[in-house]
Design a protein around this motif. Structure first.
Motif, PDB file in Angstrom:
ATOM      1  N   GLU A  35     -36.021 -11.157  18.577  1.00  0.00           N
ATOM      2  CA  GLU A  35     -36.586 -10.047  19.219  1.00  0.00           C
ATOM      3  C   GLU A  35     -36.319 -10.616  21.136  1.00  0.00           C
ATOM      4  OE1 GLU A  35     -38.643  -6.532  20.110  1.00  0.00           O
ATOM      5  OE2 GLU A  35     -38.079  -7.789  18.234  1.00  0.00           O
ATOM      6  N   SER A  36     -36.370 -11.694  21.348  1.00  0.00           N
ATOM      7  CA  SER A  36     -36.421 -12.284  22.532  1.00  0.00           C
ATOM      8  C   SER A  36     -34.713 -11.572  23.615  1.00  0.00           C
ATOM      9  CB  SER A  36     -36.115 -13.877  23.115  1.00  0.00           C
ATOM     10  OG  SER A  36     -35.543 -14.346  22.837  1.00  0.00           O
ATOM     11  N   LEU A  37     -33.712 -11.447  22.528  1.00  0.00           N
ATOM     12  CA  LEU A  37     -32.131 -11.133  22.887  1.00  0.00           C
ATOM     13  C   LEU A  37     -32.295  -9.849  23.302  1.00  0.00           C
ATOM     14  CD1 LEU A  37     -30.481 -13.222  20.761  1.00  0.00           C
ATOM     15  CD2 LEU A  37     -31.067 -13.894  23.044  1.00  0.00           C
ATOM     16  N   PRO A  38     -31.108  -9.181  23.987  1.00  0.00           N
ATOM     17  CA  PRO A  38     -31.145  -8.423  24.671  1.00  0.00           C
ATOM     18  C   PRO A  38     -30.575  -7.405  23.410  1.00  0.00           C
ATOM     19  CG  PRO A  38     -30.422  -9.461  26.764  1.00  0.00           C
ATOM     20  CD  PRO A  38     -30.603 -10.209  25.069  1.00  0.00           C
ATOM     21  N   ARG A  39     -30.859  -6.054  23.408  1.00  0.00           N
ATOM     22  CA  ARG A  39     -30.445  -5.062  22.607  1.00  0.00           C
ATOM     23  C   ARG A  39     -28.571  -4.553  23.130  1.00  0.00           C
ATOM     24  NH1 ARG A  39     -35.684  -3.077  19.317  1.00  0.00           N
ATOM     25  NH2 ARG A  39     -36.662  -5.469  18.878  1.00  0.00           N
ATOM     26  N   HIS A  40     -28.234  -4.068  22.461  1.00  0.00           N
ATOM     27  CA  HIS A  40     -26.954  -3.667  22.592  1.00  0.00           C
ATOM     28  C   HIS A  40     -26.725  -2.136  22.147  1.00  0.00           C
ATOM     29  CE1 HIS A  40     -25.934  -6.916  25.758  1.00  0.00           C
ATOM     30  NE2 HIS A  40     -26.774  -6.317  26.044  1.00  0.00           N
ATOM     31  N   ASN A  41     -25.773  -1.375  22.481  1.00  0.00           N
ATOM     32  CA  ASN A  41     -25.140  -0.817  21.425  1.00  0.00           C
ATOM     33  C   ASN A  41     -23.681  -1.361  21.197  1.00  0.00           C
ATOM     34  OD1 ASN A  41     -27.497   0.717  20.361  1.00  0.00           O
ATOM     35  ND2 ASN A  41     -27.836   1.458  22.946  1.00  0.00           N
ATOM     36  N   GLY A  68     -24.604  -3.036  17.581  1.00  0.00           N
ATOM     37  CA  GLY A  68     -25.299  -4.046  18.210  1.00  0.00           C
ATOM     38  C   GLY A  68     -24.778  -5.052  19.852  1.00  0.00           C
ATOM     39  N   ASN A  69     -25.098  -6.631  19.389  1.00  0.00           N
ATOM     40  CA  ASN A  69     -24.760  -7.018  20.958  1.00  0.00           C
ATOM     41  C   ASN A  69     -23.513  -8.173  20.605  1.00  0.00           C
ATOM     42  OD1 ASN A  69     -24.441  -9.440  23.011  1.00  0.00           O
ATOM     43  ND2 ASN A  69     -26.922  -8.406  23.013  1.00  0.00           N
ATOM     44  N   ALA A  70     -22.616  -7.821  21.246  1.00  0.00           N
ATOM     45  CA  ALA A  70     -20.953  -8.269  20.769  1.00  0.00           C
ATOM     46  C   ALA A  70     -21.142 -10.108  21.562  1.00  0.00           C
ATOM     47  CB  ALA A  70     -20.287  -7.531  22.161  1.00  0.00           C
ATOM     48  N   SER A  71     -22.438 -10.237  22.292  1.00  0.00           N
ATOM     49  CA  SER A  71     -22.460 -11.825  21.969  1.00  0.00           C
ATOM     50  C   SER A  71     -22.855 -12.264  20.796  1.00  0.00           C
ATOM     51  CB  SER A  71     -23.481 -12.391  23.007  1.00  0.00           C
ATOM     52  OG  SER A  71     -22.639 -11.702  24.402  1.00  0.00           O
ATOM     53  N   SER A  72     -22.982 -11.501  19.644  1.00  0.00           N
ATOM     54  CA  SER A  72     -23.297 -11.994  18.697  1.00  0.00           C
ATOM     55  C   SER A  72     -22.145 -12.328  17.433  1.00  0.00           C
ATOM     56  CB  SER A  72     -24.502 -11.135  17.558  1.00  0.00           C
ATOM     57  OG  SER A  72     -24.265  -9.464  17.468  1.00  0.00           O
TER      58      SER A  72
END
Length: 116
Positions: free
Chosen positions: A6-12, A43-47
């Motif tokens: 939940e603390s990580l930014p959400r990306h598209n 989602g988040n590219a870092s994931s």
């Protein structure tokens, strides 16, 4: 959602979900094509980068894992620490698919509070 997630930014961003050498074809001209989009998601590219790092690390390819992460961070202008925050999450997700030896490595990543 788990507080860490939940603390990580959400990306598209478009995430391939299984980016590894077996899913890349490079032509004789040097043009690269990414295959196997069956795990693609938004989602988040870092994931996604953390998943690829995990792929290399689980196969004992620490040098390649570091090279990949360094290149991803440089090309995407992303701080290494930001990608590393995803590693416990992707490690936890990988647990059910892993053998006993891999589970030891994954559990060591899950228990980490912060990376440097």
């Amino acid at each position: 959602l788990h507080p860490r997630l939940e603390s990580l930014p959400r990306h598209n961003k478009v995430c391939q979900g299984d980016f590894n050498p077996s899913n890349i074809i490079i032509t004789h001209e040097g043009e690269a094509f990414i295959l196997d989009w069956s795990h693609a998601t938004q989602g988040n590219a870092s994931s996604d980068a953390a998943i690829t790092y995990l792929y290399f690390a689980l196969r004992g390819k620490e040098k390649e894992a570091k090279m990949y992460l360094d290149l991803f961070c440089k090309k995407s202008d992303t701080a290494r620490q930001y990608v590393q925050k995803w590693m416990p999450i992707v490690a936890a997700a990988q647990l059910e698919k892993s053998d006993e030896e891999e589970k030891k490595l994954l559990m060591s990543w899950i228990d980490v509070v912060d990376y440097e």
